[in-house]
Each structure stands twice: as C-alpha cells, then as structure tokens.
Design a protein around this motif. Structure first.
Motif, PDB file in Angstrom:
ATOM      1  N   GLY A 266       1.117  -1.056   0.156  1.00 18.15           N
ATOM      2  CA  GLY A 266      -0.025   0.409   0.010  1.00 18.15           C
ATOM      3  C   GLY A 266       0.473   1.844  -0.019  1.00 18.15           C
ATOM      4  N   ASN A 267       0.503   2.047  -0.364  1.00 17.27           N
ATOM      5  CA  ASN A 267       0.910   3.469  -0.945  1.00 17.27           C
ATOM      6  C   ASN A 267       0.273   4.517   0.256  1.00 17.27           C
ATOM      7  N   SER A 268       0.870   5.617   0.550  1.00 19.56           N
ATOM      8  CA  SER A 268       0.198   6.532   1.281  1.00 19.56           C
ATOM      9  C   SER A 268      -0.776   6.228   2.213  1.00 19.56           C
ATOM     10  N   ARG A 269      -1.588   6.779   1.805  1.00 15.88           N
ATOM     11  CA  ARG A 269      -2.766   6.200   2.686  1.00 15.88           C
ATOM     12  C   ARG A 269      -3.198   5.047   3.251  1.00 15.88           C
ATOM     13  N   GLY A 270      -2.786   4.610   1.613  1.00 13.37           N
ATOM     14  CA  GLY A 270      -3.509   2.884   1.930  1.00 13.37           C
ATOM     15  C   GLY A 270      -2.140   1.968   2.338  1.00 13.37           C
ATOM     16  N   SER A 271      -0.952   2.233   2.703  1.00 19.52           N
ATOM     17  CA  SER A 271      -0.085   2.442   3.587  1.00 19.52           C
ATOM     18  C   SER A 271      -1.083   1.895   4.936  1.00 19.52           C
ATOM     19  N   GLU A 272      -2.310   2.937   5.465  1.00 14.31           N
ATOM     20  CA  GLU A 272      -2.688   2.208   7.036  1.00 14.31           C
ATOM     21  C   GLU A 272      -3.261   0.991   6.584  1.00 14.31           C
ATOM     22  N   ILE A 273      -4.197   0.407   5.553  1.00 18.26           N
ATOM     23  CA  ILE A 273      -4.760  -0.406   5.760  1.00 18.26           C
ATOM     24  C   ILE A 273      -4.229  -1.466   4.565  1.00 18.26           C
ATOM     25  N   ALA A 274      -3.113  -1.448   4.600  1.00 15.47           N
ATOM     26  CA  ALA A 274      -2.316  -2.247   3.875  1.00 15.47           C
ATOM     27  C   ALA A 274      -1.325  -3.373   6.084  1.00 15.47           C
ATOM     28  N   GLN A 275      -1.136  -1.831   6.875  1.00 13.71           N
ATOM     29  CA  GLN A 275      -0.796  -2.086   8.163  1.00 13.71           C
ATOM     30  C   GLN A 275      -1.824  -2.961   9.323  1.00 13.71           C
ATOM     31  N   LEU A 276      -3.011  -2.573   9.199  1.00 10.86           N
ATOM     32  CA  LEU A 276      -4.536  -3.325   9.616  1.00 10.86           C
ATOM     33  C   LEU A 276      -4.692  -4.150   9.289  1.00 10.86           C
ATOM     34  N   LEU A 277      -4.186  -4.622   7.504  1.00 10.87           N
ATOM     35  CA  LEU A 277      -4.656  -6.043   7.181  1.00 10.87           C
ATOM     36  C   LEU A 277      -3.860  -6.804   7.530  1.00 10.87           C
ATOM     37  N   GLY A 278      -2.603  -6.786   7.806  1.00 11.62           N
ATOM     38  CA  GLY A 278      -0.980  -7.454   8.470  1.00 11.62           C
ATOM     39  C   GLY A 278      -1.653  -7.429   9.661  1.00 11.62           C
ATOM     40  N   GLN A 279      -1.932  -7.115  10.496  1.00 11.72           N
ATOM     41  CA  GLN A 279      -1.988  -6.878  12.252  1.00 11.72           C
ATOM     42  C   GLN A 279      -3.558  -7.697  12.384  1.00 11.72           C
ATOM     43  N   ARG A 280      -4.821  -7.649  11.425  1.00 15.85           N
ATOM     44  CA  ARG A 280      -5.415  -8.124  11.666  1.00 15.85           C
ATOM     45  C   ARG A 280      -5.745  -9.432  11.100  1.00 15.85           C
ATOM     46  N   HIS A 281      -5.071  -9.861  10.503  1.00 20.18           N
ATOM     47  CA  HIS A 281      -5.015 -10.702   9.533  1.00 20.18           C
ATOM     48  C   HIS A 281      -3.303 -11.777   8.892  1.00 20.18           C
ATOM     49  N   PRO A 282      -3.388 -11.812   9.674  1.00 21.30           N
ATOM     50  CA  PRO A 282      -2.267 -12.386   9.724  1.00 21.30           C
ATOM     51  C   PRO A 282      -2.269 -14.055   9.662  1.00 21.30           C
ATOM     52  N   ARG A 283      -3.916 -14.870   9.214  1.00 21.60           N
ATOM     53  CA  ARG A 283      -3.605 -15.772   8.961  1.00 21.60           C
ATOM     54  C   ARG A 283      -3.097 -15.622   6.798  1.00 21.60           C
ATOM     55  N   LEU A 284      -3.922 -14.561   7.046  1.00 24.26           N
ATOM     56  CA  LEU A 284      -3.853 -14.010   5.280  1.00 24.26           C
ATOM     57  C   LEU A 284      -2.911 -13.971   4.949  1.00 24.26           C
ATOM     58  N   PHE A 285      -2.457 -12.620   4.945  1.00 25.72           N
ATOM     59  CA  PHE A 285      -1.117 -12.251   4.835  1.00 25.72           C
ATOM     60  C   PHE A 285       0.011 -12.070   5.565  1.00 25.72           C
ATOM     61  N   ARG A 286       1.062 -12.185   4.681  1.00 23.43           N
ATOM     62  CA  ARG A 286       2.292 -12.262   5.898  1.00 23.43           C
ATOM     63  C   ARG A 286       3.033 -11.314   5.719  1.00 23.43           C
ATOM     64  N   ASP A 287       3.211 -11.117   4.758  1.00 23.66           N
ATOM     65  CA  ASP A 287       4.167  -9.687   4.441  1.00 23.66           C
ATOM     66  C   ASP A 287       3.926  -8.551   4.534  1.00 23.66           C
ATOM     67  N   VAL A 288       4.174  -6.997   4.255  1.00 23.18           N
ATOM     68  CA  VAL A 288       3.545  -5.823   4.189  1.00 23.18           C
ATOM     69  C   VAL A 288       4.326  -4.885   3.898  1.00 23.18           C
ATOM     70  N   ILE A 289       3.803  -4.148   2.695  1.00 22.45           N
ATOM     71  CA  ILE A 289       5.353  -2.822   1.634  1.00 22.45           C
ATOM     72  C   ILE A 289       4.405  -1.739   2.190  1.00 22.45           C
ATOM     73  N   ALA A 290       4.987  -1.373   2.724  1.00 26.43           N
ATOM     74  CA  ALA A 290       3.900   0.058   3.219  1.00 26.43           C
ATOM     75  C   ALA A 290       5.294   1.473   2.447  1.00 26.43           C
ATOM     76  N   TYR A 291       4.554   2.079   1.493  1.00 28.34           N
ATOM     77  CA  TYR A 291       5.754   3.072   0.618  1.00 28.34           C
ATOM     78  C   TYR A 291       5.100   4.258   1.532  1.00 28.34           C
ATOM     79  N   ALA A 292       5.488   5.328   1.395  1.00 22.81           N
ATOM     80  CA  ALA A 292       5.711   6.880   2.339  1.00 22.81           C
ATOM     81  C   ALA A 292       4.540   6.513   3.308  1.00 22.81           C
ATOM     82  N   PRO A 293       4.836   5.904   4.381  1.00 21.67           N
ATOM     83  CA  PRO A 293       3.437   5.222   5.108  1.00 21.67           C
ATOM     84  C   PRO A 293       3.108   6.741   6.244  1.00 21.67           C
TER      85      PRO A 293
END
Length: 417
Positions: A266-293
């Motif tokens: 996720g990029n910029s504002r998208g970095s927020e939801i990208a991190q939330l997905l990694g934190q709240r749904h770890p069984r589904l998501f492994r790594d998170v790439i957060a640009y300009a976070p």
C-alpha cells in the motif's frame, strides 16, 4: 557491460557508410525490448571527436499527449557518448550519469494541455495501462544544430507475452481490480495485493503487472473512486477490511499463488490499511510493504467523508491512532523519503521499524534522505512532479527515482525469501 547491442541510425546512416565530412550518429541500446522496471544502457557512436549534440526522448501518454526530455552532451575523442558514464552538460535535466535519466525526466511538451504552473500542481507520465497495452514505446533521437542524426525506438514492457490479465468487477466478483497472473506451470510465488492512496482509482496496476511479469500473481485493487457505476465509494470513509480480505482470498486462489506467502503493498494513505490487514488478519497476509507510510490511522478523506472513520471492520469504525504491528506474521517493510512534503513518512517508517512482529523479529525501514513522497513502486518511470510559481520543476524527482530503484529491489527480495 552491454548484454546485447542493437544499433539504429538516422540522417547520416551507419558508421561504416558515412562519408568523412558528413554528420552522422548511431544509437546503441543493450535492451531494446525490456520490462519497464529494467535498466538499459544507451551509447551514441559514430560522431566526430568532441562533437556537441542533443540527445532526447519522446513518448506519448494514455491521453495521446506528448512528453519529452533532452540533454546536451559532448562526444569523447573517439566520437562516442556513453549515457551511463556521462551526465548532460550543465546538469540538465538530470545531474548524474544515467542511461534512463532522460526517461525519468520527461515532462509534458508545449501545448500538451498539462498544467505545469502553480505550486502543488502534480503531474506525471502515465502511458496506456497494462490492461490496454502490454508495453509502451520511447523514441530516442540525436541531433546537432537542429539536424536529426539518428533515432531509435525502444519498447518498455509491462507484461511478457504469456502473462494473463482479467478485469474484476463488483457486479461479478464483489471487488474492483485488475488481476495479472504469470504463465501456468511456473513455480508458485508470493502473490501481492497492490493498491494506492488518496489518489483513488486503480493506480497500482503498473506495479501489479510488473510483479506478474516476474512470476508473482498480483491484483491491483481499487477501493474508492473507481468510476461511475463501479459500486465503490468516492471517499475514504468507513471502508471495511472485509473488502480487502475478499480480494486477498481471490488472489490466493490463483494458479501460481503461494497463498501462505501473500503480501500486501500500500502507498501513502493505503499504507494504513495495508498495516491493519497484516495486524488484524495475519493468517491471510504475511508481509506488508508500506510506501511513504503513516504509523497511525488518520481520519476520513475527501468531501462528505467527515463524521466517521477512514477504515472499518465488520461495519464498526476503526478508531484513529497509532497502528500496532505485534500480530503481523511476517515483515512490515516501510519505505520513505526524508524530504517528504506531504507528511512525516520518514518518522513513521522509524516508528514502524521500532516494533516487532508476532515472532519477535523487528520490522524494517529504509529512508532516502533527499527523496520525497513519490518513492513508491518500480524504477525508471516518471514519478509525480510539481510546478512552482515560476514554472520551474521543484520536485524531488531525481532522488525519488534513485529511491525507487533501490526500494523496488528490496521489495522483490522480500517477496522471494
């Protein structure tokens, strides 16, 4: 070192055929056809010793508007110019030797209709999307005193011939996006869910296409401002994690996807939801790439988006505040610019890297001190630039390009591990 050399000359013909008193040149490119995120080496030959010439690039964007950039160069004692070893005279339009420097420096040409004056007017080169066209062309020219000596067209690919694409819609698939998948039968790799920030739309599809060309099934997801009739909202307001979870499950079921290694980018504002997905749904998501976070959840965005939260889960707003990352299964890689004028992404990256994941390993960050907000995704493209009040480009474009080159390599390495 040139992997393979291709030459093309115009005006004066080839080196061997030219007469001693004629102006002539030949353009040599090691990768005349290559992925858009691959470097290329450009040399000019056949000139006279110490000749001064203008080398230019020309391209057309998705709206058929012309873009170009040029630099003035001096040939060596053998009548050669190596763009990987020589920068343009005067440091314009870029200061360091770089064969892709002219491509990275392209601006709208006069009469293109792109507004360039006024602080904050961002503009960037967008070729036809991968869904429309698998590649785009860039024309290189060499001229002397206004006389064209040579020209050469190179092809920059988003997709190799066997990469597949299909459009996903809310009506048919309950998500809006562009799916890019590598050929069947290849080794299963980490799939990547890609999306942008406050610009809305499907801005991640160029990166998704390149990831697929490198063997990673990738879905560029549009979560707001997806167009009339898309069924998606026009604001970042109460956008539920369920939408992204659904997209990730569709992606994980693709042939060639190793679903256990699914990553979100996720990029910029998208970095927020990208991190939330990694934190709240770890069984589904492994790594998170957060640009300009951001390291925190911010409020709603765009007109009419006041009064509630930007993000939600199960219909309930996710409160604004710091984002915890201790439940993330893999690694959060935060990529930021130290000269980001949009918000404090460098400090956010530091905060992200100070946290640990579910197994106790530290998250990672890389900050490029002179880069700005446009550090996201692949290199050798055209990051956003801004026009100042005097009409001059005042962006961090050159540093952003360097950040993209290094950052993209780090991302690919993370996905391959």
């Amino acid at each position: 070192m040139l992997a393979a050399t291709a030459a093309c000359s115009g005006g004066g013909g080839t080196d061997d055929a030219a007469k001693p008193d004629e102006d002539h040149a030949a353009i040599h490119v090691d990768r005349p056809v290559a992925l858009a995120d691959q470097d290329m080496k450009v040399r000019i030959g056949g000139l006279r010793a110490r000749d001064r010439v203008r080398v230019a690039v020309h391209a057309v964007d998705q709206r058929s508007q012309p873009w170009s950039a040029h630099g003035d160069f001096s040939a060596d004692a053998h009548g050669r110019i190596d763009l990987d070893e020589q920068a343009p005279r005067g440091g314009r339009p870029y200061a360091k030797a770089d064969s892709t420097g002219l491509i990275s420096s392209m601006l709208p040409t006069a009469g293109s209709g792109v507004k360039m004056i006024g602080s904050g007017d961002a503009f960037s080169y967008h070729p036809p999307s991968p869904a429309e066209k698998r590649s785009f062309e860039v024309r290189l020219t060499v001229s002397k005193h206004g006389k064209r000596l040579a020209d050469r067209t190179v092809t920059r690919q988003w997709l190799t011939s066997k990469v597949r694409h299909r459009k996903l819609t809310v009506a048919k698939n309950r998500i809006d996006g562009e799916m890019y998948t590598p050929p069947k039968g290849e080794r299963r790799k980490a799939p990547v869910l890609v999306f942008g920030g406050s610009e809305g739309g499907n801005s991640g599809e160029y990166a998704a296409a390149l990831l697929a060309a490198r063997g990673h099934p990738a879905l560029s997801l549009c979560y707001f401002r997806c167009g009339k009739g898309s069924g998606r909202p026009d604001a970042i307001n109460m956008i539920d994690t369920a939408y992204f979870v659904r997209a990730a499950r569709v992606l994980g079921d693709e042939p060639g996807a190793d679903a256990k290694r699914l990553a979100v980018m996720g990029n910029s504002r998208g970095s927020e939801i990208a991190q939330l997905l990694g934190q709240r749904h770890p069984r589904l998501f492994r790594d998170v790439i957060a640009y300009a976070p951001s390291a925190r959840i911010n409020g709603p965005y765009l007109a009419g988006a006041s009064g509630r939260a930007a993000w939600a889960e199960g219909g309930r707003p996710i409160p604004a505040g710091p984002i915890r990352l201790d439940n993330v299964r893999g690694t959060v890689l935060a990529i930021a610019g130290g000269n980001d004028k949009m918000w404090g992404s460098a400090e956010a990256a530091r905060v992200i890297a100070s946290q640990k994941n579910a197994s106790g390993a530290s998250h990672r960050q890389v900050t490029y001190p002179k880069a700005g907000h446009h550090v996201n995704w692949f290199p050798y493209g055209q990051p956003g630039q801004e026009g100042g009040a005097d009409g001059q480009v005042v962006s961090t474009s050159g540093s952003d390009q360097a950040a993209r080159e290094d950052g993209w390599a780090r991302v690919l390495k993370l996905l391959e591990r």
